[in-house]
Design a protein around this motif. Structure first.
Motif, mmCIF file in Angstrom:
data_model
loop_
_atom_site.group_PDB
_atom_site.id
_atom_site.type_symbol
_atom_site.label_atom_id
_atom_site.label_comp_id
_atom_site.label_asym_id
_atom_site.label_seq_id
_atom_site.Cartn_x
_atom_site.Cartn_y
_atom_site.Cartn_z
ATOM 1 N N THR A 818 0.587 -1.332 -0.440
ATOM 2 C CA THR A 818 0.154 -0.044 -0.182
ATOM 3 C C THR A 818 0.759 1.087 -0.038
ATOM 4 O OG1 THR A 818 -1.642 -0.906 1.692
ATOM 5 C CG2 THR A 818 -2.148 0.847 1.189
ATOM 6 N N ALA A 819 2.031 1.304 0.629
ATOM 7 C CA ALA A 819 2.666 2.283 1.112
ATOM 8 C C ALA A 819 3.516 2.631 -0.817
ATOM 9 C CB ALA A 819 3.880 2.800 2.345
ATOM 10 N N ALA A 820 4.238 1.691 -0.698
ATOM 11 C CA ALA A 820 4.937 1.662 -2.390
ATOM 12 C C ALA A 820 3.920 2.426 -3.283
ATOM 13 C CB ALA A 820 5.995 0.291 -2.455
ATOM 14 N N SER A 821 2.979 2.321 -3.141
ATOM 15 C CA SER A 821 1.889 2.584 -4.133
ATOM 16 C C SER A 821 2.086 3.867 -4.751
ATOM 17 C CB SER A 821 0.790 1.874 -4.379
ATOM 18 O OG SER A 821 0.091 1.870 -3.214
ATOM 19 N N THR A 822 1.723 4.673 -3.383
ATOM 20 C CA THR A 822 1.651 5.914 -2.923
ATOM 21 C C THR A 822 3.441 6.765 -2.535
ATOM 22 O OG1 THR A 822 1.166 5.636 -0.354
ATOM 23 C CG2 THR A 822 -0.559 5.653 -2.510
ATOM 24 N N ALA A 823 4.585 6.134 -2.969
ATOM 25 C CA ALA A 823 5.502 6.467 -2.101
ATOM 26 C C ALA A 823 6.134 7.519 -3.489
ATOM 27 C CB ALA A 823 6.789 5.619 -2.031
ATOM 28 N N SER A 824 6.413 8.384 -2.976
ATOM 29 C CA SER A 824 6.739 9.605 -3.981
ATOM 30 C C SER A 824 8.465 10.204 -4.211
ATOM 31 C CB SER A 824 6.999 11.847 -3.890
ATOM 32 O OG SER A 824 6.553 11.622 -2.046
ATOM 33 N N ASP A 825 9.000 9.183 -3.392
ATOM 34 C CA ASP A 825 10.802 9.515 -2.890
ATOM 35 C C ASP A 825 10.782 8.112 -3.567
ATOM 36 O OD1 ASP A 825 13.134 9.944 -1.975
ATOM 37 O OD2 ASP A 825 13.537 7.810 -0.739
ATOM 38 N N LYS A 826 11.757 8.140 -4.340
ATOM 39 C CA LYS A 826 12.322 7.192 -5.162
ATOM 40 C C LYS A 826 13.131 6.102 -4.833
ATOM 41 C CE LYS A 826 14.353 6.025 -10.289
ATOM 42 N NZ LYS A 826 14.563 6.715 -11.461
ATOM 43 N N MET A 827 14.423 6.329 -3.670
ATOM 44 C CA MET A 827 14.794 5.108 -3.723
ATOM 45 C C MET A 827 13.814 4.852 -2.058
ATOM 46 S SD MET A 827 18.028 4.024 -3.279
ATOM 47 C CE MET A 827 17.583 2.561 -2.606
ATOM 48 N N SER A 828 12.831 5.526 -1.740
ATOM 49 C CA SER A 828 12.255 4.370 -0.759
ATOM 50 C C SER A 828 11.432 3.741 -1.560
ATOM 51 C CB SER A 828 11.198 5.667 -0.056
ATOM 52 O OG SER A 828 11.954 6.262 0.685
ATOM 53 N N LYS A 829 10.445 3.851 -2.649
ATOM 54 C CA LYS A 829 9.248 3.534 -3.306
ATOM 55 C C LYS A 829 10.172 1.857 -3.802
ATOM 56 C CE LYS A 829 6.208 3.389 -7.382
ATOM 57 N NZ LYS A 829 5.370 3.678 -6.260
ATOM 58 N N VAL A 830 11.945 1.884 -4.014
ATOM 59 C CA VAL A 830 12.607 1.058 -4.910
ATOM 60 C C VAL A 830 12.726 -0.176 -3.694
ATOM 61 C CG1 VAL A 830 13.474 1.959 -7.417
ATOM 62 C CG2 VAL A 830 14.356 2.045 -4.913
ATOM 63 N N HIS A 831 13.386 0.064 -2.482
ATOM 64 C CA HIS A 831 12.896 0.094 -1.643
ATOM 65 C C HIS A 831 12.039 -0.601 -0.730
ATOM 66 C CE1 HIS A 831 14.467 -1.129 3.383
ATOM 67 N NE2 HIS A 831 12.977 -0.412 3.183
ATOM 68 N N LEU A 832 10.914 -0.247 -0.388
ATOM 69 C CA LEU A 832 9.795 -1.372 -0.472
ATOM 70 C C LEU A 832 9.301 -2.316 -1.211
ATOM 71 C CD1 LEU A 832 7.181 1.606 0.617
ATOM 72 C CD2 LEU A 832 9.035 0.675 2.154
ATOM 73 N N LEU A 833 8.713 -2.051 -2.581
ATOM 74 C CA LEU A 833 9.187 -3.184 -3.729
ATOM 75 C C LEU A 833 10.536 -3.811 -3.501
ATOM 76 C CD1 LEU A 833 8.817 -1.138 -6.472
ATOM 77 C CD2 LEU A 833 6.915 -2.302 -4.902
ATOM 78 N N ASP A 834 11.846 -3.544 -3.168
ATOM 79 C CA ASP A 834 12.663 -5.036 -2.765
ATOM 80 C C ASP A 834 12.089 -5.852 -1.582
ATOM 81 O OD1 ASP A 834 15.124 -6.501 -3.152
ATOM 82 O OD2 ASP A 834 15.180 -5.704 -1.258
ATOM 83 N N LEU A 835 12.033 -5.173 -0.469
ATOM 84 C CA LEU A 835 11.217 -5.744 0.694
ATOM 85 C C LEU A 835 9.792 -6.618 0.624
ATOM 86 C CD1 LEU A 835 11.738 -3.047 3.424
ATOM 87 C CD2 LEU A 835 13.368 -5.171 2.951
ATOM 88 N N SER A 836 9.051 -6.026 -0.628
ATOM 89 C CA SER A 836 7.353 -6.677 -0.645
ATOM 90 C C SER A 836 7.947 -8.269 -1.614
ATOM 91 C CB SER A 836 6.751 -5.923 -1.465
ATOM 92 O OG SER A 836 5.733 -6.468 -2.103
#
Length: 847
Positions: A818-836
């Protein structure tokens, strides 16, 4: 501890005489042995007349054994009264090759006893005290059949004494050879790859004899390979190849063996009690009227008795002089400026012995350097031995009679570089309060004070006292900031704790050194009274009951007399930790962190020395972050903590209780705030740039990951689940609650939509990977050795922890997506997708 048959533990025995009989008479109440049945025959050479052996050329010294030197041969003349008597053999290093330890340390310890052999021989036996029985009982025969002491050596009788009251044997080859009872311990030989003795380079240097001991000084040369020795248990000895072995394939060592006569009548036992922290010895006792065997465990302590004529005064509570005081001599190799502080640390124990009814019971003295009759290796003397070593340590062993626990002597090991240890401790823990601590070199007065407290601690060990790691938990945290109270009582109740210095005190408290240093405290005074004072009782059982009542009463009157340690007790008890202070680790650590925050910006100033290549600041910053990590560890141990308070069956209350649930949650909240939320104050880049390569291990990230790993370990979570079942969910903090509390804070960015910084990303990865590893463990939870299986850690197949973790990961992945779909910070987004993706793979490894 290993036990030994009827007379001594960890010791070797020698007994001897000479009559032409083919059986050995009983010793120590054990039946004799027909040695003809063992194929042992008397020597062919008959004893010679005394004058033909001990000629006019003999140089004779009288003592425990009369020692004769005839040209290049040494003889012992052993009086008949010593046959069957037990002799403690203590072999110490005098001089060693570089890398092989230090002169003064013990190389071996055994108990020896000379006894009649068959025909014209004297036997040397090694005595092992494992179990015992009274010789008047029927079961004594069964005990005797199971305990035959080893014959280590058979000496031909060279002659009988002039007056026929003794026997003469030649001991030259025995002592200059590599005979284990009087040589180097086999483990040490393996450690340094010492093999065959070189007889042409091994000899007796001298033999001296005194009223109760005989001292043998030898030079021994061993072949030695240049490879690493076999690793053994932790030791001050470095496990490295020896330079001498690399250079020549051999090493030469100077040894001193003390043969010390054990008392004919062993000291009376003081029945051990785990509520008072003494080292103990033990053996198994059998008797006809038992329905189960008795393990006889007793405290290790000195024989301290009132002077003749003063026993009744002592019983009435008067303070009296002892027959024989406890004296520690200071090694003449000790730098002169430190001697008075070592002596003061010894003498500080006098007030404790006064509680036991003795004055002038213990004292430190300078070594009489002009007295040629004394040697620092002599087993009659207790010595603080000073080692030229870079090891940051000191230790306090003792040599005791295994039959009774009577301490006979002690050689405290004092490493020169212990001063660096106490310097770093004091700077990090008190520089915010004490201006004297703000430099890389302390004044002699300050360093002397620190030496004094270490001296007292090590002497405490040699008096029989173990570490009391729980002592500091009996000091309320706010009392550590109460100037009047802490200066009067000290910040911990025992010098035997690892409490170091008062890091809780704040600058505005204006606390002097009296409230910062450790000292002999309430527990120590009580423990010496218990160990050395009078306890009534005609039998051990009577004494045990009286002792128990004394312990209960002492704790009732003063809770600071409590003893607790993780070294032999419950490792999950957070009250018994090293390097911690007070009854509240959370508050104490908060105060400690405030002081570290004051010190950190000042490190360039405090560590400055001209021409220093930033080694000082590197060392002290490392010490500072190490102290911070200790605070995290002190708090972490409360999560899933189990209190263990030993009690007798007639005391009220439970032995086992859990840390209150609310306090465990408070501990996790502390870790979330102080550590898992990036501690930016610790990230001192201006300091790091002086010594820490950017590609080296990040010290803050390392502290975060190690604490997180400990906090969510399977062992801790499994323990929490077990406690929930026993104590109830309302009282016990369970594993599911722990993971929720950690995860909600650690992944707070999922709801706040804030960018996730580097440290948080590392922590989130670490958390996720650790949980994934729990549901997909690598390797077996058991190991098999010689056909026997042993458990390793928690058996996850039988634990609720994997199920809890799986549910946690399912929930976490949903929130991450849920958080990755709305993340605006690119590094945060790829990090969350990796964790998922990692969680998905862990939940369904076959997908």
């Amino acid at each position: 501890m290993k036990k030994i048959l009827i007379a001594a533990a960890l010791l070797v025995s020698i007994t001897s005489f000479a009559q032409q009989k083919d059986s050995v008479p009983s010793t120590n109440g054990r039946p004799g042995l027909n040695l003809n049945n063992l194929g042992i025959r008397p020597p062919a050479t008959a004893p010679k007349p005394y004058k033909e052996v001990i000629t006019d050329k003999a140089v004779t010294k009288k003592g425990l054994f009369t020692v004769h030197k005839v040209e290049d041969k040494y003889y012992f003349e052993i009086n008949d009264s010593l046959l069957g008597r037990e002799v403690l053999a203590v072999t110490r290093f005098v001089k060693v090759p570089a890398g092989a330890g230090y002169g003064g340390e013990i190389a071996n310890q055994q108990t020896l006893s000379f006894q009649k052999g068959i025909g014209n021989t004297i036997f040397l036996r090694v005595i092992t005290l494992i179990n015992t029985a009274d010789s008047t009982t029927d079961i004594y025969k069964a005990v005797s059949n199971s305990n035959v002491n080893t014959i280590a050596q058979a000496f031909p009788i060279a002659a009988f004494s002039k007056d026929s009251t003794g026997t003469v044997i030649e001991v030259t080859d025995f002592f200059k050879g590599d005979n284990q009872p009087v040589s180097i311990n086999a483990n040490i030989k393996r450690r340094y790859s010492l093999t065959a003795l070189a007889p042409d380079r091994s000899f007796i240097q001298k033999i001296s004899t005194f009223p109760i001991n005989t001292e043998i000084r030898t030079i021994k040369t061993f072949s030695s390979s240049s490879g690493m020795g076999m690793p053994v248990a932790p030791s001050p000895f470095p496990s490295a190849s020896l330079p001498a072995a690399n250079a020549s394939g051999a090493v030469t060592i100077e040894l001193n063996t003390s043969l010390l006569l054990l008392p004919k009548t062993p000291m009376a036992h003081r029945v051990a009690d785990k509520r008072v922290g003494y080292f103990t010895d033990d053996f198994v006792k059998y008797s006809d009227d038992q329905q189960q065997v008795e393990n006889k465990e007793f405290a290790v302590r000195w024989r301290l008795e009132p002077k003749d004529g003063e026993y009744d005064k002592w019983l009435k509570g008067e303070i009296v002089e002892p027959k024989k005081p406890i004296i520690y001599y200071i090694d003449p190799a000790t730098p002169k400026q430190w001697r008075k502080y070592l002596i003061a640390g010894i003498n500080d124990w006098q007030k404790a012995f006064e509680k036991a009814g003795f004055k002038n019971a213990i004292m430190g003295k300078e070594w009489p350097e002009n007295d040629s009759t004394m040697s620092t290796e002599d087993a009659r003397f207790s010595v603080v031995r000073y080692f030229a070593s870079d090891i940051e340590n000191a230790y306090g062993p003792n040599v005791h009679d295994p039959r009774s626990g009577e301490i006979l002597e002690s050689h405290i090991g004092w490493y020169h570089n212990v001063m660096k240890l106490v310097h770093d401790w004091y700077m990090i823990q008190t520089a915010a309060i004490d201006p004297r601590a703000r430099s890389m070199k302390f004044s002699d007065e300050l360093m002397g004070d620190l030496i004094r407290f270490v001296s007292s601690h090590e002497v405490g060990h040699t008096l029989g006292l173990r570490h009391n790691m729980g002592s500091s938990s009996k000091t309320p945290v706010e009392k550590l900031r109460d100037k009047a109270w802490v200066e009067a009582n000290g910040h911990t109740a025992s010098i035997m704790d690892y409490a170091r210095f008062n890091y809780v005190a704040q600058p505005e408290d204006n606390i002097s050194k009296a409230g910062l240093y450790p000292r002999i405290g309430d527990y120590d005074l009580w423990a010496i009274k218990w160990g050395y004072g009078f306890i009534s009782g005609a039998t051990d059982e009577d004494q045990k009951k009286v002792s128990s009542k004394m312990i209960i009463e002492a704790y009732k009157n003063n809770p600071r007399t409590w003893f607790g340690t993780y070294e032999s007790g419950n490792p999950a008890d957070p009250r018994a930790q090293s390097e911690d202070l007070s009854d509240n680790a959370v508050k104490a650590s908060e105060y400690g962190i405030k002081n570290l925050q004051r010190i950190l910006p000042k490190l360039p100033e405090y560590t400055f020395e001209e021409a220093d290549l930033n080694e000082n600041i590197a060392e002290i910053y490392t010490q500072l972050i190490g102290q911070f990590r200790r605070y995290m560890g002190h708090v972490t141990k409360n999560v899933g903590g189990i209190y263990e308070t030993f009690k007798s069956s007639d005391e009220k209350g439970d032995v086992y209780e859990i840390v209150p649930k609310a306090y465990q949650k408070q501990a996790v909240a502390f870790l979330n705030k102080q550590l898992f939320e990036t501690p930016k104050w610790l990230i001192a880049k201006d300091i790091w740039n002086k010594f820490n390569n950017p590609i080296a291990l990040d010290p803050v990230a390392s502290a975060q990951e190690s604490t997180l790993s400990s906090l969510i370990s399977t062992d801790r979570m499994n323990r929490m689940q077990i406690c929930m079942e026993r104590f109830g969910a309302d009282k016990a903090y369970n594993a599911m609650e722990l993971l929720n509390d950690v995860q909600n804070d650690l992944f707070s960015e999922l709801s706040s939509n804030k960018p996730i910084d580097e440290y948080r990303r590392i922590l989130q990865k670490s958390y996720t990977e650790k949980l994934c590893a729990i549901i997909n463990p690598v390797g077996s939870t058991t190991i098999t050795i010689q056909g026997m299986s042993f458990g390793v850690g928690v058996d996850l197949k039988r634990s609720d922890v994997p199920a809890i973790v799986r549910a946690q990961l399912v929930d976490l992945r949903s929130k991450i997506n849920t958080a990755a779909s709305t993340a605006s910070d690119k590094m945060s987004k790829v990090h969350l997708l990796d964790l998922s993706q990692k969680i998905k793979n862990a939940l369904d490894p076959k997908s």
